[in-house]
Motif scaffolding. Structure first.
Motif, mmCIF file in Angstrom:
data_model
loop_
_atom_site.group_PDB
_atom_site.id
_atom_site.type_symbol
_atom_site.label_atom_id
_atom_site.label_comp_id
_atom_site.label_asym_id
_atom_site.label_seq_id
_atom_site.Cartn_x
_atom_site.Cartn_y
_atom_site.Cartn_z
ATOM 1 N N THR A 133 0.827 -1.203 0.000
ATOM 2 C CA THR A 133 0.000 0.000 0.000
ATOM 3 C C THR A 133 0.861 1.253 0.000
ATOM 4 O OG1 THR A 133 -1.678 -1.183 1.280
ATOM 5 C CG2 THR A 133 -1.869 1.214 1.166
ATOM 6 N N ARG B 85 -0.941 6.843 -0.954
ATOM 7 C CA ARG B 85 -2.253 7.178 -1.514
ATOM 8 C C ARG B 85 -3.253 6.032 -1.330
ATOM 9 N NH1 ARG B 85 -0.441 10.026 -7.272
ATOM 10 N NH2 ARG B 85 0.791 11.728 -6.342
ATOM 11 N N ASN B 86 -2.876 5.074 -0.477
ATOM 12 C CA ASN B 86 -3.747 3.935 -0.163
ATOM 13 C C ASN B 86 -4.066 3.106 -1.404
ATOM 14 O OD1 ASN B 86 -5.036 2.449 1.862
ATOM 15 N ND2 ASN B 86 -7.036 3.343 1.369
ATOM 16 N N ASN B 87 -3.042 2.921 -2.229
ATOM 17 C CA ASN B 87 -3.196 2.157 -3.464
ATOM 18 C C ASN B 87 -2.034 1.181 -3.579
ATOM 19 O OD1 ASN B 87 -2.875 1.505 -6.376
ATOM 20 N ND2 ASN B 87 -4.667 2.846 -6.582
ATOM 21 N N GLU B 88 -2.303 -0.046 -4.014
ATOM 22 C CA GLU B 88 -1.258 -1.066 -4.093
ATOM 23 C C GLU B 88 -0.664 -1.215 -5.493
ATOM 24 O OE1 GLU B 88 -2.681 -4.771 -2.631
ATOM 25 O OE2 GLU B 88 -2.739 -4.119 -0.536
ATOM 26 N N THR B 89 -1.237 -0.552 -6.472
ATOM 27 C CA THR B 89 -0.852 -0.779 -7.869
ATOM 28 C C THR B 89 0.629 -0.504 -8.118
ATOM 29 O OG1 THR B 89 -3.078 -0.176 -8.584
ATOM 30 C CG2 THR B 89 -1.346 -0.184 -10.264
#
Length: 267
Positions: free
Chosen positions: A97, A100-104
């Protein structure tokens, strides 16, 4: 004009902003190129780093404009030194994570190459990295030529100092040091002459850019000019010297051992 010592200092220090990748545009460009070209520390030769830096700066100028300060090769090395442990930590903890609270982003970059080893039936463990040259220690199988030498780096300098003195910055020109224990004085003096020819004469003393910068830092940090004009280079407590030059070239000064660099004294 600048003296030879001033030139060495300018090479050794450089523009501070050229030595780091700080802004988000610079960082994301580096990460995208890292993923595309697979810039792995244990696979990158000096020639590869020079090419990578040229390509990075070309893309940086294209992306941000001609006014941008182009990056020194050391900036890419430092960025890789910083990012590889972060990627390995993500894999070991299985945590991708971003802020920006995104795992990509982190998932993608952690999947590019295997940065950790996983033995059958055992937990994933981080791959060891060298504290000096920052390359992954054992990317290959046992006795693989890809693996880091035991106790010393590819330039022959030991990984860890046994005394309080600083080790020469990586990577020193080939042949100056060997097996982490020997400092070759004749080869060192030849390297001094080659660096001088590169800086002042742009002559036949061609050297790899990264090696020349590391060697310039070594000279700038260990050289003193005496009142009589003698140019002295402080020898290392951690290395024995080979018998390739007459012993009378080694002198005692301020209770330390120094090598006289007659070539620079005459300039």
């Amino acid at each position: 004009g600048q003296t030879w010592s001033q030139h060495l200092f300018s090479i050794a220090t450089g523009n501070p902003r050229s030595l780091t990748i700080q802004h988000s545009d610079e960082f994301y460009l580096f990460m995208n190129m890292w993923a595309e070209f697979k810039w792995l520390s244990y696979q990158m030769t000096l020639k590869c780093w020079v090419q990578a830096t040229e390509e990075y700066n070309h893309c940086l100028v294209k992306k941000t404009g001609q006014s941008v300060i182009q990056k020194n090769l050391q900036a890419l090395l430092c960025a890789l030194d910083d990012i590889e442990p972060k990627l390995m930590n993500c894999i070991v903890k299985d945590e991708y994570t971003s802020k920006r609270n995104n795992e990509t982003f982190w998932c993608h970059h952690c999947s590019v190459v295997p940065l950790v080893k996983e033995e059958q039936g055992e937990k994933v463990s981080p791959t060891q990295t060298c504290s000096r040259c920052q390359t992954i220690m054992y990317p290959g199988a046992e006795n693989s030529p890809l693996n880091h030498k035991q106790g010393y780096c590819t330039d022959g300098v030991k990984q860890v100092s046994k005394s309080s003195e600083d080790l020469p910055p990586w990577p020193q020109p080939q042949g100056l040091f060997s097996e982490g224990c020997t400092f070759h004085l004749h080869t060192f003096l030849l390297a001094v002459q080659r660096v001088y020819e590169c800086i002042f004469m742009q002559g036949p003393g061609e050297m790899d850019l990264l090696e020349m910068e590391a060697f310039a830092k070594l000279l700038a940090s260990c050289t003193e000019i005496c009142e009589d004009g003698a140019v002295l280079f402080q020898l290392f407590a951690d290395f024995v010297v080979d018998p390739s030059i007459p012993r009378n070239r080694i002198v005692t000064y301020n209770d330390k051992q120094w090598l006289r660099i007659n070539f620079l004294q005459q300039l």
